[in-house]
Design a protein around this motif. Structure first.
Motif, mmCIF file in Angstrom:
data_model
loop_
_atom_site.group_PDB
_atom_site.id
_atom_site.type_symbol
_atom_site.label_atom_id
_atom_site.label_comp_id
_atom_site.label_asym_id
_atom_site.label_seq_id
_atom_site.Cartn_x
_atom_site.Cartn_y
_atom_site.Cartn_z
ATOM 1 N N VAL A 7 13.286 -10.499 8.937
ATOM 2 C CA VAL A 7 12.551 -10.561 7.664
ATOM 3 C C VAL A 7 11.330 -9.669 7.825
ATOM 4 C CG1 VAL A 7 11.421 -12.031 5.968
ATOM 5 C CG2 VAL A 7 13.352 -12.925 7.294
ATOM 6 N N ILE A 8 11.304 -8.568 7.118
ATOM 7 C CA ILE A 8 10.268 -7.561 7.318
ATOM 8 C C ILE A 8 9.592 -7.259 5.993
ATOM 9 C CG2 ILE A 8 9.843 -5.170 8.049
ATOM 10 C CD1 ILE A 8 12.303 -5.378 9.803
ATOM 11 N N GLY A 9 8.266 -7.085 6.047
ATOM 12 C CA GLY A 9 7.536 -6.689 4.849
ATOM 13 C C GLY A 9 6.102 -7.190 4.868
ATOM 14 N N ASP A 10 5.290 -6.666 3.990
ATOM 15 C CA ASP A 10 3.884 -7.048 3.934
ATOM 16 C C ASP A 10 3.710 -8.511 3.564
ATOM 17 O OD1 ASP A 10 1.132 -6.269 4.183
ATOM 18 O OD2 ASP A 10 0.997 -6.426 1.989
ATOM 19 N N SER A 11 4.712 -9.055 2.866
ATOM 20 C CA SER A 11 4.617 -10.468 2.483
ATOM 21 C C SER A 11 4.553 -11.368 3.710
ATOM 22 C CB SER A 11 5.824 -10.854 1.614
ATOM 23 O OG SER A 11 5.851 -10.095 0.419
ATOM 24 N N VAL A 12 5.252 -11.002 4.774
ATOM 25 C CA VAL A 12 5.210 -11.780 6.013
ATOM 26 C C VAL A 12 3.814 -11.700 6.626
ATOM 27 C CG1 VAL A 12 6.224 -12.076 8.307
ATOM 28 C CG2 VAL A 12 7.670 -11.358 6.391
ATOM 29 N N THR A 50 9.850 -16.483 -0.557
ATOM 30 C CA THR A 50 8.602 -17.168 -0.222
ATOM 31 C C THR A 50 8.596 -17.436 1.276
ATOM 32 O OG1 THR A 50 8.440 -18.193 -2.406
ATOM 33 C CG2 THR A 50 7.195 -19.209 -0.616
ATOM 34 N N ILE A 51 7.509 -16.996 1.932
ATOM 35 C CA ILE A 51 7.405 -17.059 3.386
ATOM 36 C C ILE A 51 6.461 -18.197 3.788
ATOM 37 C CG2 ILE A 51 6.936 -15.742 5.473
ATOM 38 C CD1 ILE A 51 9.087 -14.530 3.676
ATOM 39 N N ILE A 52 6.864 -18.971 4.796
ATOM 40 C CA ILE A 52 6.009 -20.004 5.400
ATOM 41 C C ILE A 52 5.768 -19.638 6.860
ATOM 42 C CG2 ILE A 52 5.906 -22.383 6.213
ATOM 43 C CD1 ILE A 52 7.255 -23.327 3.793
ATOM 44 N N LEU A 53 4.493 -19.610 7.234
ATOM 45 C CA LEU A 53 4.129 -19.433 8.641
ATOM 46 C C LEU A 53 3.253 -20.608 9.057
ATOM 47 C CD1 LEU A 53 3.620 -15.626 9.111
ATOM 48 C CD2 LEU A 53 4.631 -17.129 10.812
ATOM 49 N N THR A 54 3.583 -21.236 10.189
ATOM 50 C CA THR A 54 2.812 -22.398 10.662
ATOM 51 C C THR A 54 2.264 -22.125 12.061
ATOM 52 O OG1 THR A 54 4.639 -23.525 11.755
ATOM 53 C CG2 THR A 54 4.418 -23.872 9.382
ATOM 54 N N ASP A 55 1.230 -22.892 12.397
ATOM 55 C CA ASP A 55 0.650 -22.788 13.744
ATOM 56 C C ASP A 55 -0.056 -24.107 14.063
ATOM 57 O OD1 ASP A 55 0.147 -21.261 16.100
ATOM 58 O OD2 ASP A 55 -1.957 -21.176 15.486
ATOM 59 N N VAL A 60 -0.833 -23.960 7.719
ATOM 60 C CA VAL A 60 0.337 -23.358 7.058
ATOM 61 C C VAL A 60 -0.137 -22.269 6.101
ATOM 62 C CG1 VAL A 60 2.357 -23.765 5.594
ATOM 63 C CG2 VAL A 60 1.579 -25.556 7.174
ATOM 64 N N GLY A 61 0.504 -21.102 6.181
ATOM 65 C CA GLY A 61 0.256 -20.024 5.228
ATOM 66 C C GLY A 61 1.523 -19.740 4.445
ATOM 67 N N ILE A 62 1.395 -19.661 3.114
ATOM 68 C CA ILE A 62 2.564 -19.455 2.240
ATOM 69 C C ILE A 62 2.285 -18.280 1.312
ATOM 70 C CG2 ILE A 62 4.057 -20.473 0.487
ATOM 71 C CD1 ILE A 62 3.387 -23.215 1.590
ATOM 72 N N PHE A 63 3.276 -17.365 1.229
ATOM 73 C CA PHE A 63 3.120 -16.230 0.317
ATOM 74 C C PHE A 63 4.482 -15.876 -0.280
ATOM 75 C CE2 PHE A 63 2.849 -11.755 -0.905
ATOM 76 C CZ PHE A 63 1.652 -11.745 -1.619
ATOM 77 N N THR A 64 4.465 -15.499 -1.580
ATOM 78 C CA THR A 64 5.681 -15.092 -2.300
ATOM 79 C C THR A 64 5.604 -13.603 -2.624
ATOM 80 O OG1 THR A 64 5.861 -17.296 -3.286
ATOM 81 C CG2 THR A 64 7.128 -15.517 -4.319
#
Length: 651
Positions: free
Chosen positions: A584-589, A458-463, A562-566
């Motif tokens: 960490v590489i992949g479309d999920s990111v 599960t990926i978290i991206l913040t801004d 915040v964006g979260i994707f699994t």
């Protein structure tokens, strides 16, 4: 987590034992523990060995190798006349009368043997027939016995009127564990030197073959080209034994099939094949168990009921050994000098230490240690087949003990090093993840890289909203301080929720839940998703207090997205050993990034958290969410079902 692996790798490189060992650039200081261990262990074993504490084990190893050897079979140059329990029952008494013994001797003598050994004490008459026995004893081929014993009170003299050169003693040397492994060839009784029964019989045979014996300059027996080297008190596996007299190791032919045998009853009945007697050595002795002329031998440990061997068969074995050594070129044991044995023990101690020093994997170490012990036994047994007896137990202990000490040392050192590295990693990630990285340290040390692997994470991206405007209005040093407070709070929550900060993106952060330990079950994946959402909510809950603090200090407040994707990602080392980060590489990111920037104007509170349906499926209705419906995300053809996380559901 941009610098964790690089720092981790650097920290391990500072640990001399691991890095230098694997790069084969070792100095003396690096091998100092190994060398000290080898010296200490082998010196201790040497002291224990000198005290004789390992002698019993070495003798048991000797017995095992005797049992494993193939039988040499009967020596056709010998015949043993056995007085069995059945013979005694047939005669009706024990000891047998002189007449019975005289008749048996006469029956054997008429077939012209080379020598006849009588392994029966006959220092007093047993009438009837003493005169008849005295007549038979005049035969120059006849060799009666005497018993020397430990004192004059134990002695049993030979029959009267027998020349000393025709008498042999039948004393046997008993080892401390009660077994007969040595042959006493000649010894003194305090007045004169006597030959053993086996030596008298063998030399009578040599005389018939015109083979002469002599004493060498070292006072050792030499017959032909064969020298019977005396046994030392520390030969082979012995230590501090009584080696007085002239002793050699007894080389057993077989547990039972030592020579051809006939019973006394068969001899008295005239049923002996002359071919078994003519030109041969004949021994007459008791094998009946009730007479108790029986002894433990190297074969006793595995024989049924711990069976013992009659004395007459041991004398036959000793006689056969002397004959085989001179006439067949075999049968004498040889040993290493003390300095050779010490080098042998030290060498195997070094083997054990090196195996433990070089091998990290427990199974590999165990397999190598077993193989080394097998090689040690195989070589020792091969030499034993060539009549060489060298230590086996002591070098085996040296190998195993040094390996054990080195393993213990490495374990304790590893614990200390792990504590140092865990302290370093613990500042940036959770203890579970730090421990996982430690377990993968071998990959880092060998190549500087962690191998890539595909995981569900599960990926978290913040801004931060409006960070560019804030940066323009404040001096850089103020922005840096203000930003560090914000990022520090986020890092604390990520670590508390078992996540990994992969990188800081200026005012934002990329965190991952589910690495580097692969998640293999739906339950584990769902737990990561829940922890990620809980982490985002925790960060959001801290923002109001932080904003108030900043406003009180004249600093700007902040809002964040915040964006979260699994979903599936590839994780592993990116870069090289000089510049390394955990990628960490992949479309999920990408999807997590698009969720964070999706419809930026819809910011209804301080912290907006958006997730996709792929994450919602793992949350098991634990959180309050608001559906935003299917939305187009930049760079994607298909719309994504988007949900806003409002908070945790009250139960």
């Amino acid at each position: 987590m941009p610098q964790i692996l690089q720092q981790f790798h650097h920290q391990l490189k500072q640990r001399d034992w691991s890095w230098k060992k694997l790069t084969n650039s070792c100095s003396f200081a690096d091998f100092k523990p190994l060398i000290i261990t080898c010296i200490a262990v082998t010196a201790s074993l040497g002291a224990v060995r000198q005290l004789g504490w390992l002698q019993a084990w070495e003798l048991n190893a000797f017995d095992l190798m005797v049992q494993l050897r193939p039988d040499a079979g009967v020596d056709s140059r010998l015949l043993v006349v056995t007085i069995t329990e059945q013979d005694i029952n047939n005669i009706g008494k024990w000891p047998i009368t002189d007449r019975t013994l005289a008749k048996a001797i006469a029956e054997i003598a008429r077939f012209e043997p080379t020598a006849i050994g009588i392994d029966i004490i006959r220092n007093t008459p047993y009438e009837p027939g003493n005169a008849e026995l005295a007549t038979q004893l005049k035969n120059p081929k006849l060799i009666p016995i005497t018993f020397i014993g430990n004192s004059k009170y134990d002695r049993a003299p030979p029959p009267p009127n027998i020349p000393e050169n025709r008498v042999g003693f039948n004393d046997l040397v008993i080892d401390p564990d009660g077994r007969v492994r040595r042959n006493l060839m000649f010894a003194g009784d305090g007045e004169k030197t006597l030959n053993s029964l086996s030596m008298q019989l063998a030399f009578a045979y040599f005389k018939s073959k015109q083979i002469e014996g002599k004493l060498t300059e070292k006072n050792e027996i030499q017959v032909g080209k064969i020298v019977f080297s005396q046994l030392r008190s520390d030969s082979g596996g012995y230590h501090n034994i009584d080696a007085q007299g002239y002793q050699v190791i007894l080389n057993y032919r077989s547990a039972e099939n030592i020579a051809n045998t006939v019973t006394l009853t068969e001899v008295l009945a005239g049923k002996v094949d002359p071919k078994l007697v003519t030109g041969k050595i004949v021994l007459i002795g008791v094998t009946a168990l009730t007479v108790k002329d029986i002894f433990y031998t190297p074969y006793s440990a595995t024989a049924s009921g711990n069976r013992r061997m009659p004395g007459v068969l041991i004398h036959a074995t000793a006689t056969s050994q002397i004959l085989s050594a001179v006439l067949d070129g075999k049968g004498l044991f040889w040993y290493w000098d003390e300095w050779q044995e010490i080098c042998w023990i030290v060498g195997w101690g070094a083997v054990g230490a090196c195996l433990a020093w070089r091998l990290e994997n427990s199974l590999s170490l165990m397999g190598s240690a077993i193989a080394a012990c097998g090689s040690l036994f195989g070589f020792t047994f091969w030499l034993f087949m060539q009549q060489g007896w060298i230590p086996l137990v002591t070098p085996s202990l040296a190998l195993l003990i040094t390996a054990g000490v080195i393993v213990t040392y490495k374990y304790e050192q590893s614990k200390q090093q792990q504590g140092i590295v865990m302290k370093l990693l613990g500042q940036q990630t959770s203890p579970a993840i730090a421990n996982a990285l430690w377990k993968e340290r071998v990959h880092l040390l060998e190549s500087g890289l962690l191998p890539g692997q595909k995981v569900i994470a599960t990926i978290i991206l913040t801004d931060l909203q409006g960070f560019s405007t804030i940066s323009e209005k404040l001096p850089p040093e103020v922005v840096m301080s203000w930003l560090n407070e914000y990022l520090s709070a986020m890092a604390q929550e990520v670590q508390a929720h078992q996540g990994v900060i992969n990188k800081f993106t200026g005012d934002g952060m990329l965190a991952v839940f589910g690495v580097p330990i692969p998640r293999t079950t739906p339950e584990e994946i769902a737990k990561d998703a829940s922890l990620a959402v809980s982490c985002a909510l925790a960060i959001g809950s801290r923002l109001p207090q932080m904003n108030q603090n900043w406003l009180d200090r004249g600093l700007p407040s902040a809002k964040m997205r915040v964006g979260i994707f699994t979903g599936p990602v590839m994780v592993g080392s990116l870069g090289g050993t000089t510049r390394l980060e955990y990628g960490v590489i992949g479309d999920s990111v990408n999807i997590a990034s698009r969720l964070e920037s999706c419809e930026k104007d819809r910011q209804e509170d301080t912290c907006r958290i958006l997730i996709a349906e792929e994450t919602l499926l793992h949350l098991a209705d634990k959180f309050e969410v608001e559906s935003w419906g299917p939305l187009p995300l930049k760079g994607r053809e298909q719309k994504v079902n988007v949900y806003r996380v409002l908070g945790t559901k009250n139960k």
